[in-house]
Design a protein around this motif. Structure first.
Motif, PDB file in Angstrom:
ATOM      1  N   ASP A   1       0.889   8.884  -6.171  1.00 49.22           N
ATOM      2  CA  ASP A   1       0.707  10.288  -5.798  1.00 49.22           C
ATOM      3  C   ASP A   1       1.135  11.256  -6.901  1.00 49.22           C
TER       4      ASP A   1
ATOM      5  N   GLN B   1       0.826  -1.204   0.000  1.00 51.68           N
ATOM      6  CA  GLN B   1       0.000   0.000   0.000  1.00 51.68           C
ATOM      7  C   GLN B   1       0.864   1.259   0.000  1.00 51.68           C
ATOM      8  N   THR B   2       1.934   1.248   0.780  1.00 54.29           N
ATOM      9  CA  THR B   2       2.836   2.395   0.835  1.00 54.29           C
ATOM     10  C   THR B   2       3.500   2.622  -0.519  1.00 54.29           C
TER      11      THR B   2
ATOM     12  N   THR C   1       0.979   4.039  -2.990  1.00 54.52           N
ATOM     13  CA  THR C   1       0.764   5.457  -2.721  1.00 54.52           C
ATOM     14  C   THR C   1       1.943   6.281  -3.229  1.00 54.52           C
TER      15      THR C   1
END
Length: 192
Positions: free
Chosen positions: A118, A110-111, A114
């Motif tokens: 982004d 998930q990190t 992101t």
């Protein structure tokens, strides 16, 4: 009392003047825009690579744990109580470590997602904003959020997705035929 009446009159005057201004509303399919960007394939490959790497580590740890459980079960009758208790504590700790590794792996994915997405979301957002300002749109809606249609009907002329792609320097490709999430009569098609 006079102040209240004055406030109401000014509020109504403001409302009437805003009501007379034409409002132009468009929509964009952010998923469609993203799928057309060159970064999409690279991001997808990086995420799949990370998932594969973490899955391989998890599989190795799981196999080691299962081997120790099998050894424990095969020798449980011949173990002295102290060794058996120690082995059980070790197995419980290994199981907790596996669960923690799985949670950490999900967080890592998930990190990373992101981190990779982004800049793309900011780029697409800026493109939508620029196209909206250049073409006089008051509002631009997202066609879908979380797989649910936000726009149940939209005139194809109001879809600015291809304009955004052009603004971002990408030549729109025809959208691949995908299964419709809503009845075909209400789902606008992308212009070729």
């Amino acid at each position: 009392m006079r102040k209240l009446v004055l406030f109401v009159v000014l509020g109504l005057a403001s409302f009437v003047s805003q009501a007379q201004a034409p409002v132009k509303v468009g929509y964009a399919d952010v998923d469609y825009i993203f799928s057309q960007l060159p970064e999409a394939k690279q991001i997808d490959q990086e995420l799949k690579s990370l998932q594969t790497q973490l899955k391989n580590q998890m599989d190795t740890k799981t196999q080691e744990f299962q081997k120790k459980v099998a050894d424990y079960q095969a020798n449980i009758n011949t173990m002295i109580d102290a060794v058996r208790a120690n082995t059980e504590r070790e197995l419980q700790q290994l199981q907790q470590n596996l669960e923690k590794f799985q949670q950490d792996a999900q967080t890592t994915i998930q990190t990373k997602q992101t981190q990779l997405m982004d800049p793309v979301y900011k780029k697409v957002g800026k493109g939508i904003e620029d196209v909206a300002k250049e073409n006089g749109y008051s509002f631009v809606l997202n066609q879908q959020i979380g797989g649910l249609d936000v726009i149940l009907y939209g005139d194809e002329k109001m879809d600015i997705s291809d304009l955004v792609l052009k603004k971002l320097g990408v030549t729109p490709k025809p959208a691949a035929a995908a299964p419709a999430t809503t009845p075909p009569a209400t789902t606008p098609k992308k212009p070729n």
